[in-house]
Design a protein around this motif. Sequence first.
Motif, PDB file in Angstrom:
ATOM      1  N   ALA A  94       0.830  -1.206   0.000  1.00 36.68           N
ATOM      2  CA  ALA A  94       0.000   0.000   0.000  1.00 36.68           C
ATOM      3  C   ALA A  94       0.865   1.257   0.000  1.00 36.68           C
ATOM      4  N   THR A  95       1.954   1.226   0.749  1.00 42.03           N
ATOM      5  CA  THR A  95       2.859   2.370   0.799  1.00 42.03           C
ATOM      6  C   THR A  95       3.511   2.589  -0.558  1.00 42.03           C
ATOM      7  N   ASP A  96       3.969   1.524  -1.181  1.00 43.42           N
ATOM      8  CA  ASP A  96       4.585   1.632  -2.504  1.00 43.42           C
ATOM      9  C   ASP A  96       3.603   2.219  -3.517  1.00 43.42           C
ATOM     10  N   GLN A  97       2.360   1.755  -3.492  1.00 46.94           N
ATOM     11  CA  GLN A  97       1.348   2.263  -4.415  1.00 46.94           C
ATOM     12  C   GLN A  97       1.071   3.742  -4.159  1.00 46.94           C
ATOM     13  N   ALA A  98       1.029   4.130  -2.907  1.00 49.23           N
ATOM     14  CA  ALA A  98       0.775   5.533  -2.570  1.00 49.23           C
ATOM     15  C   ALA A  98       1.915   6.422  -3.060  1.00 49.23           C
ATOM     16  N   VAL A  99       3.138   5.969  -2.869  1.00 45.06           N
ATOM     17  CA  VAL A  99       4.296   6.743  -3.322  1.00 45.06           C
ATOM     18  C   VAL A  99       4.255   6.910  -4.840  1.00 45.06           C
ATOM     19  N   LYS A 100       3.962   5.841  -5.566  1.00 45.04           N
ATOM     20  CA  LYS A 100       3.908   5.921  -7.028  1.00 45.04           C
ATOM     21  C   LYS A 100       2.805   6.861  -7.475  1.00 45.04           C
ATOM     22  N   ARG A 101       1.673   6.826  -6.806  1.00 45.50           N
ATOM     23  CA  ARG A 101       0.580   7.736  -7.163  1.00 45.50           C
ATOM     24  C   ARG A 101       0.991   9.198  -6.950  1.00 45.50           C
ATOM     25  N   VAL A 102       1.699   9.466  -5.885  1.00 46.62           N
ATOM     26  CA  VAL A 102       2.149  10.835  -5.615  1.00 46.62           C
ATOM     27  C   VAL A 102       3.152  11.282  -6.674  1.00 46.62           C
ATOM     28  N   ILE A 103       4.090  10.405  -7.027  1.00 45.47           N
ATOM     29  CA  ILE A 103       5.067  10.750  -8.061  1.00 45.47           C
ATOM     30  C   ILE A 103       4.356  11.070  -9.377  1.00 45.47           C
ATOM     31  N   SER A 106      10.759   8.012 -25.128  1.00 43.27           N
ATOM     32  CA  SER A 106       9.524   7.830 -25.898  1.00 43.27           C
ATOM     33  C   SER A 106       8.310   8.245 -25.071  1.00 43.27           C
ATOM     34  N   ARG A 107       7.216   8.482 -25.787  1.00 38.27           N
ATOM     35  CA  ARG A 107       5.961   8.776 -25.090  1.00 38.27           C
ATOM     36  C   ARG A 107       5.516   7.576 -24.266  1.00 38.27           C
ATOM     37  N   ALA A 108       5.810   6.376 -24.753  1.00 38.12           N
ATOM     38  CA  ALA A 108       5.424   5.162 -24.013  1.00 38.12           C
ATOM     39  C   ALA A 108       6.142   5.110 -22.667  1.00 38.12           C
ATOM     40  N   GLN A 109       7.430   5.448 -22.650  1.00 35.26           N
ATOM     41  CA  GLN A 109       8.182   5.463 -21.391  1.00 35.26           C
ATOM     42  C   GLN A 109       7.619   6.529 -20.452  1.00 35.26           C
ATOM     43  N   LEU A 110       7.309   7.691 -20.995  1.00 34.95           N
ATOM     44  CA  LEU A 110       6.717   8.750 -20.174  1.00 34.95           C
ATOM     45  C   LEU A 110       5.361   8.301 -19.641  1.00 34.95           C
ATOM     46  N   GLN A 111       4.572   7.636 -20.472  1.00 33.38           N
ATOM     47  CA  GLN A 111       3.257   7.171 -20.031  1.00 33.38           C
ATOM     48  C   GLN A 111       3.382   6.200 -18.863  1.00 33.38           C
ATOM     49  N   ARG A 112       4.405   5.335 -18.875  1.00 30.49           N
ATOM     50  CA  ARG A 112       4.624   4.422 -17.745  1.00 30.49           C
ATOM     51  C   ARG A 112       4.936   5.208 -16.482  1.00 30.49           C
ATOM     52  N   ALA A 151      -0.416   3.157 -11.656  1.00 29.79           N
ATOM     53  CA  ALA A 151      -0.432   1.713 -11.405  1.00 29.79           C
ATOM     54  C   ALA A 151       0.865   1.030 -11.836  1.00 29.79           C
ATOM     55  N   SER A 152       1.689   1.725 -12.600  1.00 26.60           N
ATOM     56  CA  SER A 152       2.923   1.118 -13.098  1.00 26.60           C
ATOM     57  C   SER A 152       4.050   1.311 -12.092  1.00 26.60           C
ATOM     58  N   ASP A 153       4.743   0.218 -11.796  1.00 25.33           N
ATOM     59  CA  ASP A 153       5.878   0.336 -10.876  1.00 25.33           C
ATOM     60  C   ASP A 153       7.197   0.294 -11.637  1.00 25.33           C
ATOM     61  N   ALA A 154       7.138   0.465 -12.960  1.00 27.05           N
ATOM     62  CA  ALA A 154       8.337   0.449 -13.797  1.00 27.05           C
ATOM     63  C   ALA A 154       8.968   1.844 -13.817  1.00 27.05           C
ATOM     64  N   VAL A 155       9.489   2.268 -12.681  1.00 33.73           N
ATOM     65  CA  VAL A 155      10.087   3.584 -12.547  1.00 33.73           C
ATOM     66  C   VAL A 155      11.502   3.417 -12.022  1.00 33.73           C
ATOM     67  N   THR A 156      12.438   4.060 -12.707  1.00 31.24           N
ATOM     68  CA  THR A 156      13.815   4.012 -12.234  1.00 31.24           C
ATOM     69  C   THR A 156      14.235   5.404 -11.777  1.00 31.24           C
ATOM     70  N   LEU A 157      15.264   5.456 -10.975  1.00 33.54           N
ATOM     71  CA  LEU A 157      15.796   6.737 -10.514  1.00 33.54           C
ATOM     72  C   LEU A 157      16.274   7.560 -11.708  1.00 33.54           C
ATOM     73  N   ASP A 158      16.891   6.907 -12.683  1.00 34.66           N
ATOM     74  CA  ASP A 158      17.370   7.610 -13.871  1.00 34.66           C
ATOM     75  C   ASP A 158      16.216   8.289 -14.599  1.00 34.66           C
ATOM     76  N   THR A 159      15.106   7.589 -14.748  1.00 40.38           N
ATOM     77  CA  THR A 159      13.937   8.161 -15.424  1.00 40.38           C
ATOM     78  C   THR A 159      13.379   9.337 -14.638  1.00 40.38           C
TER      79      THR A 159
END
Length: 105
Positions: free
Chosen positions: A25-34, A59-65, A70-78
């Motif tokens: 739940a914490t991970d999902q909340a953090v991603k939603r805030v980001i 790409s727009r696809a990477q930005l969309q992620r 709901a997507s947890d495919a986020v890196t610090l570099d991105t």
Amino acid sequence: MTETNPHTGGSFDDFLAEEGRLDEATDQAVKRVIAWQLSEAMQNAGLTKTAMAERMGTSRAQLQRLLDPASDAVTLDTLKKAAAALGKRVRIEFVDIPDTGHSPR
């Protein structure tokens, strides 16, 4: 005799921890805030997704992620690329975990 609820008086975090779902739940909340902060910053800067992706060199696809809560495919570099594209920087901090009687991860 009345049955008492074992969760009465506890916090929602306590309930999630007891159910083994607090970290999720914490991970999902953090991603939603980001995702929300990034979307707001893009809107304030008047940037479309196409323009933002171009500024990030992605790409727009990477930005969309990145914008998808709901997507947890986020890196610090991105995140750093997105921040730089908006004239910002990423700040991460370590904070103390409140003592809830539950062991940390």
